[in-house]
Design a protein around this motif. Structure first.
Motif, PDB file in Angstrom:
ATOM      1  N   ASP A  91      32.309 114.113   8.784  1.00 22.63           N
ATOM      2  CA  ASP A  91      31.737 113.211   9.785  1.00 22.63           C
ATOM      3  C   ASP A  91      30.420 112.661   9.251  1.00 22.63           C
ATOM      4  O   ASP A  91      29.518 113.427   8.881  1.00 22.63           O
ATOM      5  N   ASP A 134      38.087 111.182   7.261  1.00 20.15           N
ATOM      6  CA  ASP A 134      36.663 111.065   7.555  1.00 20.15           C
ATOM      7  C   ASP A 134      36.418 110.157   8.755  1.00 20.15           C
ATOM      8  O   ASP A 134      37.101 109.149   8.940  1.00 20.15           O
ATOM      9  N   ARG A 135      35.417 110.531   9.554  1.00 26.08           N
ATOM     10  CA  ARG A 135      34.965 109.677  10.650  1.00 26.08           C
ATOM     11  C   ARG A 135      33.562 109.169  10.307  1.00 26.08           C
ATOM     12  O   ARG A 135      32.753 109.897   9.730  1.00 26.08           O
ATOM     13  N   LEU A 151      31.245 107.982  16.204  1.00 24.31           N
ATOM     14  CA  LEU A 151      32.158 108.448  15.159  1.00 24.31           C
ATOM     15  C   LEU A 151      33.571 107.944  15.439  1.00 24.31           C
ATOM     16  O   LEU A 151      34.073 108.060  16.563  1.00 24.31           O
ATOM     17  N   LEU A 188      26.451 113.397  16.150  1.00 26.06           N
ATOM     18  CA  LEU A 188      27.162 114.478  15.447  1.00 26.06           C
ATOM     19  C   LEU A 188      27.163 115.789  16.219  1.00 26.06           C
ATOM     20  O   LEU A 188      27.773 116.761  15.759  1.00 26.06           O
ATOM     21  N   SER A 191      30.544 117.396  16.954  1.00 24.88           N
ATOM     22  CA  SER A 191      31.472 117.405  15.823  1.00 24.88           C
ATOM     23  C   SER A 191      31.733 118.833  15.338  1.00 24.88           C
ATOM     24  O   SER A 191      30.821 119.656  15.273  1.00 24.88           O
ATOM     25  N   ASP A 192      33.009 119.101  15.002  1.00 24.65           N
ATOM     26  CA  ASP A 192      33.355 120.390  14.400  1.00 24.65           C
ATOM     27  C   ASP A 192      33.890 120.192  12.984  1.00 24.65           C
ATOM     28  O   ASP A 192      34.648 121.014  12.468  1.00 24.65           O
ATOM     29  N   ALA A 193      33.484 119.086  12.342  1.00 24.31           N
ATOM     30  CA  ALA A 193      33.943 118.796  10.985  1.00 24.31           C
ATOM     31  C   ALA A 193      33.374 119.812   9.994  1.00 24.31           C
ATOM     32  O   ALA A 193      32.365 120.477  10.262  1.00 24.31           O
ATOM     33  N   ARG A 196      28.851 117.643   8.135  1.00 29.43           N
ATOM     34  CA  ARG A 196      28.271 116.608   9.003  1.00 29.43           C
ATOM     35  C   ARG A 196      27.013 116.090   8.327  1.00 29.43           C
ATOM     36  O   ARG A 196      26.087 116.856   8.052  1.00 29.43           O
TER      37      ARG A 196
END
Length: 321
Positions: A91, A134-135, A151, A188, A191-193, A196
């Motif tokens: 992210d 990817d975001r 995102l 962000l 987000s759980d990417a 980040r």
């Protein structure tokens, strides 16, 4: 080439007793027969003596065939990398300074800093699009930040926004570096990417005191967001002399990111490429391979050698009972 079951190569040890038996066969005395000889006739020489001496070499064909069979059983495979992509999505929030200095200052040739920033950012988005996971979010700022996109996986939309909407004059002029960075961090938060990051591009110093860049860096560190900062200095100076560079270096160091100093368009492009490479290494890669089995070809070659040996034993090297 790789072997799917290399432990089976231990069967090659069978060649040791086979070689011993083959050597023993060579050393065995062969029976000779006394045939009556007519007076005046040439002596009966062993016409097949040369063939008899070379007869043991037929065993070599069988040994090679045995080696090929054992290697084939170990399943040799030829692999080809069809595609490589990050194993997990990233992210990313792009933060771009849209102040008037970006629009009117030249970075190289006739290209302004803003034009170069848009072009390089679009190239970065195009590269991240290839991963498919990817975001990217987008924030531009002058005296205050403007969130152009949260995102999203729709990187075509991000590309269009960079090309059309990132420009000076939409909001009052200024450099709200700290506030803009905080807005990116907020995008962000949910987000759980696996990774980040915020990529901040600016050519000026923060002049909006509501939130300082150091405060934004502290928040980023607390929530696990890395800040990559890119500075476009007005003049060619050493790192640390300009206040904005000291701030950008601190923001990056405080959060585990990297600061890049770009004095021309090439260095700017290299900075974005380095960020992409660093994040690819951080999250790892997923490789898609095609595998081709080589074993059947080895078995075919071994079968041909065995057929050749049997054919020679039954013709040219045929033994009489």
């Amino acid at each position: 080439m790789r072997l799917d079951d290399p432990a089976l190569l231990a069967l090659l040890l069978l060649l040791i007793p086979y070689t011993w038996l083959l050597r023993r066969e060579v050393r065995l005395p062969r029976p000779s027969y006394l045939l009556p000889q007519l007076f005046g006739a040439p002596p009966v020489a062993g016409a097949g003596s040369r063939r008899l001496r070379t007869l043991p070499f037929l065993g070599v064909l069988r040994a090679v065939a045995l080696i090929l069979i054992i290697v084939a059983v170990a399943r040799p495979q030829a692999t080809t990398v069809e595609a490589v992509r990050p194993s997990e999505g990233i992210d990313i929030v792009l933060v771009i300074d849209a102040s008037t200095s970006m629009a009117f200052s030249r970075i190289s040739g006739a290209e302004s800093r803003m034009e170069a920033a848009r072009r390089v950012a679009r190239d970065f988005v195009a590269e991240r699009k290839a991963s498919g996971a990817d975001r990217i979010g987008l924030v531009m700022f002058q005296r205050r930040p403007l969130v152009l996109s949260p995102l999203t996986l729709d990187l075509d939309a991000i590309d269009e926004m960079i090309a059309v909407s990132v420009r000076s004059g939409l909001i009052p002029d200024g450099t709200a570096l700290g506030v803009a960075t905080m807005e990116a961090i907020d995008l962000l938060r949910g987000s759980d990417a696996a990774s980040r990051i915020v990529v901040v591009l600016t050519d000026g110093e923060n002049n909006v005191p509501d939130i300082t860049p150091n405060q934004a860096a502290a928040v980023a560190r607390a929530v696990g967001v890395r800040l990559y900062t890119i500075g476009l200095p007005t003049q060619v100076r050493q790192v640390g002399v300009a206040l904005n560079e000291l701030t950008l270096v601190y923001m990056a160091d405080e959060t585990g990111g990297v600061y890049f100093r770009a004095t021309d368009a090439r260095e700017l492009s290299d900075a974005y490429q380095s960020i992409s490479d660093l994040e690819r290494e951080r999250v790892g890669e997923e490789r898609f391979l095609t595998t081709r089995e080589l074993g059947p070809w080895l078995l075919l070659a071994a079968g041909l050698m065995i057929v050749l040996e049997l054919a020679l034993r039954s013709t040219r090297w045929r033994r009489l009972p």
